[in-house]
Structures are given as structure tokens and as C-alpha cells.
Scaffold this active site. Structure first.
Site, PDB file in Angstrom:
ATOM      1  N   PHE A  41       0.679  -1.093  -0.139  1.00  0.00           N
ATOM      2  CA  PHE A  41       0.016   0.069   0.029  1.00  0.00           C
ATOM      3  C   PHE A  41       0.672   1.255  -0.035  1.00  0.00           C
ATOM      4  O   PHE A  41       0.702   2.106   0.999  1.00  0.00           O
ATOM      5  CB  PHE A  41      -1.016  -0.035   1.203  1.00  0.00           C
ATOM      6  N   HIS A  42       1.721   1.320  -0.972  1.00  0.00           N
ATOM      7  CA  HIS A  42       2.345   2.345  -1.055  1.00  0.00           C
ATOM      8  C   HIS A  42       3.258   2.472  -2.493  1.00  0.00           C
ATOM      9  O   HIS A  42       3.077   1.448  -3.369  1.00  0.00           O
ATOM     10  CB  HIS A  42       3.561   2.414   0.110  1.00  0.00           C
ATOM     11  N   ALA A  43       3.801   3.613  -2.997  1.00  0.00           N
ATOM     12  CA  ALA A  43       4.789   3.714  -4.043  1.00  0.00           C
ATOM     13  C   ALA A  43       6.041   4.359  -3.696  1.00  0.00           C
ATOM     14  O   ALA A  43       6.300   4.849  -2.666  1.00  0.00           O
ATOM     15  CB  ALA A  43       4.096   4.562  -5.171  1.00  0.00           C
ATOM     16  N   ARG A 101       1.974  -0.379  -5.309  1.00  0.00           N
ATOM     17  CA  ARG A 101       1.991  -1.660  -4.924  1.00  0.00           C
ATOM     18  C   ARG A 101       1.312  -2.470  -3.817  1.00  0.00           C
ATOM     19  O   ARG A 101       1.280  -1.529  -2.768  1.00  0.00           O
ATOM     20  CB  ARG A 101       3.239  -2.487  -5.096  1.00  0.00           C
TER      21      ARG A 101
END
Length: 133
Positions: free
Chosen positions: A49-51, A96
Site C-alpha cells: 500500500f505504497h509507491a 503496490r
């Protein structure tokens, strides 16, 4: 155009078993500066839960399996990581998420940069704004 980009690793070995070598600028398309792995992920837990603004990664499920969702702000795709001879190349500015970890999953990640909290985008709306400018 698909976001799913696989890196295939050469299988080495003999009757004793198999071996995969991960080398910078050979099997892995960048200099490896960090390696980590995720394991013993509890049932029904999702990760990621980040990029990353600059960092690139190759994710390899060396045991078990998990489902990876990747999103560039325009296209959102998912795929299963379930083969120790294939890695998923995740470019910079790609959101992702990892889901559906099998109990035996070991997810190995090769990163192009050292850890840097300022490189993370942890809010999806902030990511969308940056990715679609």
C-alpha cells in the site's frame, strides 16, 4: 500496455538441486542496494500500500505464493507471484499491494536504493496526484 514485467532467472544446478544467481545488471536490471524478505505473514493480512518516487524493485516469491497488485495511476493489474525463477519488475511511481499470502510464502525483494522514508508515497490519493500530472 501491461504493467506486468517479468524477469526470468537462469536455473543452475545438477542432480543435487537447483540454484538461481541474482546479479546486478545481469538478471536484475539495476544495481542492488538493498535486499529484504517478507515471511510468516498472518492469514488475511495484506502488505505494501505504497509507491516509491525513485526506487525500483524486483519481487520474487522464493517459496509459496502471493498476489501482487500494481497500479501506475492509469492502469491497475494483478498477478500471482509463485515461481522462484521469475521476478516481477516494479518500476518507480508504481503503487503496490500484496495480498493472499500462502502460509509458506517467502517474498524476496531486491531494491535499487537504500531505505529512504522520503521516497515513499503512502497515501493513494497523493500517489494518484503525483502519477497523473
Amino acid at each position: 500496455m501491461s504493467l506486468i514485467k517479468w524477469v526470468d532467472f537462469q536455473i543452475l544446478g545438477d542432480e543435487r538441486g537447483s540454484l538461481v544467481a541474482l546479479e546486478t545488471d545481469r538478471a536484475v536490471p539495476f544495481e542492488i542496494k538493498r535486499v529484504y524478505y517478507i515471511y510468516r505473514t498472518a492469514e488475511n493480512v495484506s502488505r505494501g500500500f505504497h509507491a516509491h518516487r525513485n526506487l525500483k524493485q524486483v519481487a520474487i516469491c522464493v517459496a509459496g505464493r502471493c498476489r501482487m497488485v500494481i497500479d501506475n495511476g492509469y492502469v491497475r493489474e494483478d498477478t500471482w507471484l509463485d515461481c522462484p525463477t521469475k521476478g516481477l519488475l516494479i518500476e518507480s511511481m508504481v503503487w503496490r499491494e500484496m495480498h493472499d499470502f500462502s502460509p509458506d510464502c517467502v517474498l524476496l525483494v531486491l531494491a535499487s536504493e537504500h531505505f529512504d522514508e522520503s521516497d515513499y508515497i503512502r497515501n493513494y490519493e497523493t500517489f494518484l496526484e503525483a502519477a497523473t500530472q
